[in-house]
Design an enzyme around this catalytic site. Structure first.
Site, short mmCIF file in Angstrom:
data_model
loop_
_atom_site.label_atom_id
_atom_site.label_comp_id
_atom_site.label_asym_id
_atom_site.label_seq_id
_atom_site.Cartn_x
_atom_site.Cartn_y
_atom_site.Cartn_z
N LYS A 71 -21.08 17.85 4.31
CA LYS A 71 -22.96 18.04 3.73
C LYS A 71 -23.45 17.24 2.64
CE LYS A 71 -26.82 20.36 3.76
NZ LYS A 71 -27.29 18.91 4.05
N LYS A 95 -19.20 19.04 -5.53
CA LYS A 95 -21.21 19.91 -6.16
C LYS A 95 -20.67 21.36 -4.82
CE LYS A 95 -24.46 17.46 -6.61
NZ LYS A 95 -25.81 16.67 -6.10
N LYS A 107 -22.08 12.07 3.12
CA LYS A 107 -23.58 11.36 2.72
C LYS A 107 -23.32 9.74 4.39
CE LYS A 107 -24.76 12.45 -1.24
NZ LYS A 107 -26.85 12.37 -1.27
N THR A 191 -33.71 22.50 -6.69
CA THR A 191 -33.44 21.70 -7.43
C THR A 191 -33.59 21.55 -8.66
OG1 THR A 191 -33.35 20.10 -6.43
CG2 THR A 191 -32.14 18.99 -8.10
N ASN A 222 -40.69 14.70 -8.32
CA ASN A 222 -40.30 16.17 -7.53
C ASN A 222 -39.43 17.82 -8.50
OD1 ASN A 222 -40.29 18.32 -5.85
ND2 ASN A 222 -37.96 18.18 -4.84
#
Length: 421
Positions: A71, A95, A107, A191, A222
């Site tokens: 992911k 993570k 990635k 996040t 953000n």
């Protein structure tokens, strides 16, 4: 600069090595975890608006799939390199593992400056990339998402292109999608909110009240915006300083993030807001505040400037916001560091929720998403803090503890699957 970039993957490998050594892990398992399983380089020919064809280079790395599909985001940047992509995929494995998701790390990226492309060229490039990857990605194999210079629209084009390849809608291929194509409620704030959940737990352990606590936020995108807004509205914290690329503002009486965001949207900068003093990133880092949140750049805090930080808690919402070399100095000065792979894992957690919702075709309310996120972040924080407390005498920092939790988890899957003798 090129030398530093090259070294980034090495730094990620070193972190796994240190964690494996501190855990007393079988060195063969650690060696497997240090090396990405698969990397793919692709060439993407794109018909430009002027009729010429230009070829772009793209990458995808799948670091480790021992616990499930890989992911991680897709970045469009002119300085993208395969080494960067490998480093980021490695960190995504850590993570996902630290918060207990059934994912490894992945990635991807394309070497391109997207600001130089028209909308049509950007669409053709996005579709070309997913065609080039083909079955290298998939809902059960590798699940991409937006990252630097990519967004929900780009994900929508990629979903559409992939669905043509498979002959049916495959919404679970990607996360960070528009709601109409199976995106999840709560993703935008995830996040920042995940970081706040960790901060609340850290403050409790330190006997600090967040009501009236002073906060400095570096970065007002953000993540920085939502973190500061939630802390002010729900916890009664006082946001005294906020910076972004073009300048910053400082007000000891407190700043309203919503009002500041409205000003920034209108003026393109936060500078000049209410005639407040301009504050630089360097000045913000050295402010006498309770909480410092690096939410923008890599390497905001290095060995050289770590001594300037006076905050009692540092919440690393930017990937690599605090260089590992600085951790020991911060701890010595009494700062509690919530490392990036824990602090900003709220984003990938809600991406996981999006994938789950796609897979079983039933969608949750924002309240349900946030409640589930809080449970995941709380359990992850406690796991890392327990590891930290257990190994503190062995000079283990919170970052090392997070890496150790992750490396132990993936290592167990590698062992049980029989990848080592």
């Amino acid at each position: 600069m090129a030398g530093e970039k090259k070294n980034w993957f090495q730094v990620a490998q070193d972190r796994i090595q240190i964690a494996g050594t501190k855990l007393g892990q079988n060195p063969e398992i650690t060696e497997i975890l240090r090396n990405p399983q698969r990397t793919l380089s692709v060439s993407i020919p794109v018909r430009m608006d002027d009729g010429t064809t230009k070829v772009f280079q793209g990458f995808r790395c799948q670091h480790n799939d021992a616990v499930g599909p890989t992911k991680g985001g897709i970045r469009f940047h002119q300085d993208e390199t395969l080494e960067d992509v490998k480093a980021l995929a490695t960190l995504m494995t850590l993570k996902c593992a630290v918060v207990g998701l059934p994912y490894g790390g992945g990635k991807g990226g394309i070497v391109v400056d997207p600001t130089k492309l028209s909308t049509g060229e950007l669409e053709r490039l996005s579709r070309g990339y997913i065609r080039a990857l083909g079955t290298f990605v998939g809902p059960d194999r590798d699940v991409p998402a937006p990252d630097v210079n990519t967004n929900g629209q780009i994900m929508a084009w990629m979903i559409d292109e992939y669905s043509k390849l498979t002959g049916h809608n495959t919404f679970a291929l990607l996360t960070g999608k528009p709601l109409i194509l199976g995106g999840s409620l709560g993703r935008t704030a995830a996040t920042g909110l995940g970081g706040v959940y960790c901060l609340r737990l850290a403050a409790k352990k330190m006997g600090m009240s967040l009501k009236g606590a002073t906060v400095a936020v570096e970065g007002f995108g953000n993540v920085g915006f939502y973190a500061s807004r939630i802390l002010r509205e729900e916890d009664g914290a006082k946001i005294v300083a906020i910076t972004m690329v073009s300048g910053g503002v400082y007000d000891p009486k407190g700043i309203d993030p919503d009002d500041l965001k409205a000003y920034e949207n209108k003026n393109g900068t936060v500078k000049g807001y209410k005639g407040l003093d301009n504050v630089s990133n360097e000045q913000l880092r050295a402010l006498d505040v309770d909480i410092y949140i690096p939410a923008a750049l890599q390497n905001a805090i290095l060995k050289d400037n770590a001594k300037d930080v006076k905050a009692k808690i540092v919440v690393e919402l930017a990937n690599g916001g605090v260089n590992p070399d600085a951790d020991e100095i911060l701890e010595k000065n009494g700062a509690f560091v919530i490392p990036d792979i824990l602090g900003n894992a709220g984003g990938v957690t809600v991406s996981y929720f999006e994938w789950v919702q796609n897979n079983y075709g039933y969608y949750w309310s924002e309240k349900e998403v946030n409640e589930k996120l809080e449970r995941v972040m709380t359990e992850a924080f406690e796991r890392v803090h327990n590891m930290y407390t257990k190994h503190k005498a062995d000079k283990v920092t919170m970052r090392m503890a997070a890496d150790m939790v992750a490396v132990e988890r993936i290592g167990e899957a590698v062992k049980v699957r029989g990848w080592v003798g």
